[in-house]
Design a protein around this motif. Structure first.
Motif, mmCIF file in Angstrom:
data_model
loop_
_atom_site.group_PDB
_atom_site.id
_atom_site.type_symbol
_atom_site.label_atom_id
_atom_site.label_comp_id
_atom_site.label_asym_id
_atom_site.label_seq_id
_atom_site.Cartn_x
_atom_site.Cartn_y
_atom_site.Cartn_z
ATOM 1 N N LEU A 84 14.513 -10.131 -5.848
ATOM 2 C CA LEU A 84 15.641 -9.963 -6.513
ATOM 3 C C LEU A 84 16.267 -11.514 -6.711
ATOM 4 O O LEU A 84 17.270 -11.826 -7.273
ATOM 5 C CB LEU A 84 16.682 -9.382 -5.288
ATOM 6 N N THR A 85 15.615 -12.268 -5.955
ATOM 7 C CA THR A 85 15.950 -13.954 -6.106
ATOM 8 C C THR A 85 15.746 -14.406 -7.608
ATOM 9 O O THR A 85 16.199 -15.469 -7.736
ATOM 10 C CB THR A 85 15.182 -14.787 -4.956
ATOM 11 N N ASN A 86 14.867 -13.747 -8.170
ATOM 12 C CA ASN A 86 14.411 -14.396 -9.646
ATOM 13 C C ASN A 86 15.455 -14.226 -10.536
ATOM 14 O O ASN A 86 15.223 -14.457 -11.874
ATOM 15 C CB ASN A 86 13.130 -13.484 -9.998
ATOM 16 N N LYS A 87 16.544 -13.340 -10.524
ATOM 17 C CA LYS A 87 17.398 -12.940 -11.412
ATOM 18 C C LYS A 87 18.832 -13.517 -11.494
ATOM 19 O O LYS A 87 19.420 -13.801 -10.463
ATOM 20 C CB LYS A 87 17.519 -11.240 -11.238
ATOM 21 N N TYR A 88 19.124 -13.881 -12.837
ATOM 22 C CA TYR A 88 20.504 -14.192 -13.159
ATOM 23 C C TYR A 88 21.328 -13.235 -13.222
ATOM 24 O O TYR A 88 21.028 -12.466 -14.101
ATOM 25 C CB TYR A 88 20.476 -15.271 -14.200
ATOM 26 N N SER A 89 22.686 -13.300 -12.942
ATOM 27 C CA SER A 89 23.435 -12.061 -13.083
ATOM 28 C C SER A 89 24.926 -12.603 -13.168
ATOM 29 O O SER A 89 25.789 -11.842 -12.373
ATOM 30 C CB SER A 89 23.286 -10.822 -12.018
ATOM 31 N N LYS A 123 29.510 -6.156 -16.455
ATOM 32 C CA LYS A 123 30.147 -7.211 -17.341
ATOM 33 C C LYS A 123 29.210 -8.701 -17.186
ATOM 34 O O LYS A 123 29.737 -9.545 -16.235
ATOM 35 C CB LYS A 123 31.749 -7.412 -16.758
ATOM 36 N N ARG A 124 27.855 -8.610 -17.480
ATOM 37 C CA ARG A 124 27.203 -9.718 -17.003
ATOM 38 C C ARG A 124 26.938 -10.597 -18.314
ATOM 39 O O ARG A 124 27.015 -10.238 -19.479
ATOM 40 C CB ARG A 124 25.614 -9.203 -16.592
ATOM 41 N N GLY A 148 19.057 -7.501 -18.701
ATOM 42 C CA GLY A 148 18.248 -7.218 -17.719
ATOM 43 C C GLY A 148 18.606 -6.975 -16.191
ATOM 44 O O GLY A 148 18.176 -7.021 -15.369
ATOM 45 N N ASN A 149 20.082 -6.288 -16.180
ATOM 46 C CA ASN A 149 20.771 -6.246 -15.191
ATOM 47 C C ASN A 149 20.912 -4.919 -14.487
ATOM 48 O O ASN A 149 21.894 -4.856 -13.696
ATOM 49 C CB ASN A 149 22.016 -7.267 -15.004
ATOM 50 N N GLU A 150 20.320 -4.008 -15.108
ATOM 51 C CA GLU A 150 20.677 -2.494 -14.908
ATOM 52 C C GLU A 150 20.220 -2.427 -13.555
ATOM 53 O O GLU A 150 21.213 -1.504 -12.524
ATOM 54 C CB GLU A 150 19.923 -1.567 -15.680
ATOM 55 N N TYR A 151 19.214 -2.981 -12.620
ATOM 56 C CA TYR A 151 19.120 -2.642 -11.177
ATOM 57 C C TYR A 151 20.090 -3.322 -10.258
ATOM 58 O O TYR A 151 20.293 -3.265 -9.492
ATOM 59 C CB TYR A 151 17.610 -2.828 -11.119
ATOM 60 N N ILE A 152 20.189 -4.731 -10.870
ATOM 61 C CA ILE A 152 21.134 -5.626 -10.147
ATOM 62 C C ILE A 152 22.547 -5.153 -10.180
ATOM 63 O O ILE A 152 23.461 -5.044 -9.009
ATOM 64 C CB ILE A 152 21.199 -7.110 -10.961
ATOM 65 N N ASP A 153 22.988 -4.423 -11.224
ATOM 66 C CA ASP A 153 24.247 -3.937 -11.254
ATOM 67 C C ASP A 153 24.447 -2.554 -10.137
ATOM 68 O O ASP A 153 25.215 -2.541 -9.397
ATOM 69 C CB ASP A 153 24.399 -3.114 -12.601
ATOM 70 N N GLU A 154 23.277 -1.814 -10.187
ATOM 71 C CA GLU A 154 23.152 -0.445 -9.074
ATOM 72 C C GLU A 154 23.191 -1.320 -7.897
ATOM 73 O O GLU A 154 23.653 -0.791 -7.070
ATOM 74 C CB GLU A 154 21.764 -0.133 -9.539
ATOM 75 N N LEU A 155 22.357 -2.199 -7.422
ATOM 76 C CA LEU A 155 22.354 -2.975 -6.187
ATOM 77 C C LEU A 155 23.944 -3.406 -5.621
ATOM 78 O O LEU A 155 24.298 -3.339 -4.731
ATOM 79 C CB LEU A 155 21.375 -4.151 -6.112
ATOM 80 N N GLU A 156 24.724 -4.195 -6.580
ATOM 81 C CA GLU A 156 25.962 -4.804 -6.109
ATOM 82 C C GLU A 156 26.929 -3.489 -6.186
ATOM 83 O O GLU A 156 27.708 -3.926 -5.188
ATOM 84 C CB GLU A 156 26.059 -5.692 -7.300
ATOM 85 N N ILE A 157 26.783 -2.665 -6.771
ATOM 86 C CA ILE A 157 27.766 -1.498 -6.791
ATOM 87 C C ILE A 157 27.516 -0.826 -5.465
ATOM 88 O O ILE A 157 28.470 -0.509 -4.615
ATOM 89 C CB ILE A 157 27.688 -0.384 -7.828
ATOM 90 N N LEU A 158 26.378 -0.829 -5.206
ATOM 91 C CA LEU A 158 25.843 -0.051 -3.651
ATOM 92 C C LEU A 158 26.335 -0.931 -2.680
ATOM 93 O O LEU A 158 27.061 -0.415 -1.596
ATOM 94 C CB LEU A 158 24.370 0.071 -3.797
ATOM 95 N N CYS A 159 26.218 -2.320 -2.803
ATOM 96 C CA CYS A 159 26.489 -3.094 -1.800
ATOM 97 C C CYS A 159 28.097 -2.872 -1.397
ATOM 98 O O CYS A 159 28.560 -2.968 -0.280
ATOM 99 C CB CYS A 159 26.298 -4.433 -2.103
ATOM 100 N N GLN A 160 28.845 -3.081 -2.689
ATOM 101 C CA GLN A 160 30.402 -3.147 -2.451
ATOM 102 C C GLN A 160 30.679 -1.803 -1.641
ATOM 103 O O GLN A 160 31.686 -1.692 -0.913
ATOM 104 C CB GLN A 160 31.125 -3.047 -3.968
ATOM 105 N N LYS A 161 30.101 -0.634 -2.170
ATOM 106 C CA LYS A 161 30.515 0.758 -1.699
ATOM 107 C C LYS A 161 30.523 0.733 -0.073
ATOM 108 O O LYS A 161 31.128 1.175 0.783
ATOM 109 C CB LYS A 161 29.671 1.877 -2.234
ATOM 110 N N ARG A 162 29.109 0.211 0.222
ATOM 111 C CA ARG A 162 28.696 0.200 1.721
ATOM 112 C C ARG A 162 29.470 -0.899 2.465
ATOM 113 O O ARG A 162 30.084 -0.455 3.504
ATOM 114 C CB ARG A 162 27.306 -0.316 1.876
ATOM 115 N N ALA A 163 30.031 -1.606 1.802
ATOM 116 C CA ALA A 163 31.084 -2.914 2.387
ATOM 117 C C ALA A 163 32.419 -2.070 2.827
ATOM 118 O O ALA A 163 32.726 -2.330 3.894
ATOM 119 C CB ALA A 163 31.342 -4.058 1.458
ATOM 120 N N LEU A 164 32.965 -1.521 1.854
ATOM 121 C CA LEU A 164 34.231 -0.780 1.908
ATOM 122 C C LEU A 164 34.079 0.477 3.181
ATOM 123 O O LEU A 164 34.806 0.476 3.849
ATOM 124 C CB LEU A 164 34.594 -0.066 0.626
ATOM 125 N N ALA A 165 32.935 1.230 3.046
ATOM 126 C CA ALA A 165 32.690 2.114 4.005
ATOM 127 C C ALA A 165 32.530 1.619 5.216
ATOM 128 O O ALA A 165 32.989 2.001 6.446
ATOM 129 C CB ALA A 165 31.412 3.049 3.681
#
Ligand code: PLP
Length: 433
Positions: A47-52, A58-59, A63-80
């Motif tokens: 994950l360290t290799n990717k610019y996003s 809105k990148r 090539g950010n489809e998985y990074i998007d998935e990750l950041e959305i997951l992280c946001q959801k978990r943060a709120l939960a």
């Protein structure tokens, strides 16, 4: 492609030494912890290799489809993890650490030279809350904004809310900051909210130290009263080194916090997010919702109380008399020694904690106290019994410091030398062999 041992044995050896130091010492620095192998695996990943730059969907790079998935997951978990309603609260998980997160909030809601009030650093606040000395504006926060710190009531060791209220009425800050780096008690959020409302200020909580305790609901909930909550992710929360900013979704004082904060993070102050950290944070935030995490945080608090109890039994003075959270602040001045000396002696005995100023200190260079935290050793399985023993170890170190200070002051040696004659040769004479 080689592993680290073959590719760079020099760095590998340093890491091994640091690992051994961590393994062999009693880690009592209140802002440190041991994160999990799962978190470290994510942090050490591709994950360290990717610019996003930008936000999910809105990148500025492909090539950010998985990074998007990750950041959305992280946001959801943060709120939960912090029990927040997604319709009412949003979060930015990109801040690189705690100080940048705070400065991003200031950039979002303040204009240069707007007025802010945070807890003074010598009374337990953090640099990034506006620290300045009479001679110098030390933190960027005090360089770009006008800072008027509030302080503790020195007789109780608690925030002096009455004085804060009076000062805020005169100073009329645009932002009041709750939160601290060395405060053993909870903040009175309802009172802080009342003061902020009376002067038309935003209320922010920097829960960096206690975010794990907040997630586990073992301390008061700042989200009930604050407009914005920032945190680091590597202290009691036990995640990777990073930061987060939570904001109310409804406008506050006419400001759309969501767009102001997101824009302050990028493009305001940061470029590409550290996606490896966001990966590690997502792992940590899932764990933060588990019963095991709640049990850990309860143990952090119980251990700290056991430590405080034993220290009081041994005759120590604690700022505020005890602790509601994960740290105690010991005032060493009644013993005639300072925190710097004790830190040094304990370091030699593989006990790691830090010197800390205590309210009323004359000099920030020679602080009169030490700060002791329970999160890291609780992660390593310590309970009340071991923390009671830790108090005894610290006591031994303090006794040695008192003796060493007596010896270092030179009086014993001077007394001894009075009876020794002084030979009649020049100090510059060469000694022949
Ligand atoms: N806020 C508080 C209350 C802290 O105690 C700290 C660090 O100790 C920070 C912010 C800054 O975090 P960082 O060191 O990640 O910039």
């Amino acid at each position: 492609d080689h592993g680290l041992s073959e590719a760079d044995p020099e760095v590998r050896a340093i890491i091994n030494k640091e690992k051994e130091r961590q393994f062999k010492s009693l880690e009592l620095i209140a802002s440190e912890n041991f994160t999990s192998r799962a978190v470290m695996e994510a942090v050490g990943s591709c994950l360290t290799n990717k610019y996003s730059e930008g936000l999910p969907g809105k990148r500025y790079y492909g090539g950010n489809e998985y990074i998007d998935e990750l950041e959305i997951l992280c946001q959801k978990r943060a709120l939960a993890a912090f029990h927040l309603d997604e319709n009412k609260w949003g979060v930015n998980v990109q801040p690189l650490s705690g100080s940048p997160a705070n400065f991003e909030v200031y950039t979002a809601i303040l204009n240069p030279h707007d007025r802010i009030m945070g807890l003074d650093l010598p009374h337990g606040g953090h640099l990034s809350h506006g620290f300045m000395t009479p001679k110098r504006r030390v933190s960027g926060t005090s360089i770009y904004f006008e800072s008027m710190p509030y302080r503790l009531d020195e007789s109780t060791g608690l925030v002096d809310y009455d004085m804060l209220e009076k000062t805020a009425t005169l100073f009329r800050p645009k932002l009041i900051i709750c939160g601290a780096s060395a405060y053993p008690r909870d903040f009175d959020y309802p009172r802080m909210r009342k003061i902020a409302d009376a002067v038309g200020a935003f209320l922010m909580m920097d829960m960096a130290h206690i975010s794990g305790l907040v997630a586990a609901s073992v301390v008061a909930d700042p989200f009930e009263y604050c407009d914005i909550v920032t945190t680091t992710t590597h202290k009691s929360l036990r995640g990777p080194r990073g930061g987060m900013i939570f904001f109310k979704k409804d406008p506050v004082l006419g400001v759309d916090l969501e767009s102001a904060i997101n824009n302050a993070v990028f493009p305001g102050l940061q470029g590409g997010p550290h996606n490896h950290t966001i990966g590690g944070l997502a792992v940590c935030l899932q764990h933060a919702q588990s019963p095991e995490f709640k049990a850990y945080q309860n143990q952090v608090v119980s251990n700290c109380r056991a430590l405080a109890r034993r220290l009081v039994e041994l005759g120590y003075t604690l700022v505020s008399g005890g602790s509601d959270n994960h740290l105690v602040l010991v005032d060493l001045r009644p013993l005639g020694i300072d925190g710097a000396r004790v830190e040094k002696i304990l370091d030699m005995a593989s006990i790691t904690l830090n010197k800390n100023s205590v309210p009323g200190d004359k000099s920030a260079l020679v602080p009169g106290g030490i700060r002791i935290g329970s999160p890291a050793m609780t992660t390593r399985g310590f309970t009340e019994k071991e923390f009671t023993a830790i108090a005894d170890f610290i006591h031994e170190g303090v006794q040695i410091t008192i003796e060493a200070k007596g010896l270092a002051s030179g009086s014993k040696v001077q007394e001894f030398l009075k009876f020794v004659s002084y030979p009649d040769f020049s100090l510059t004479d060469k000694v022949s062999n």
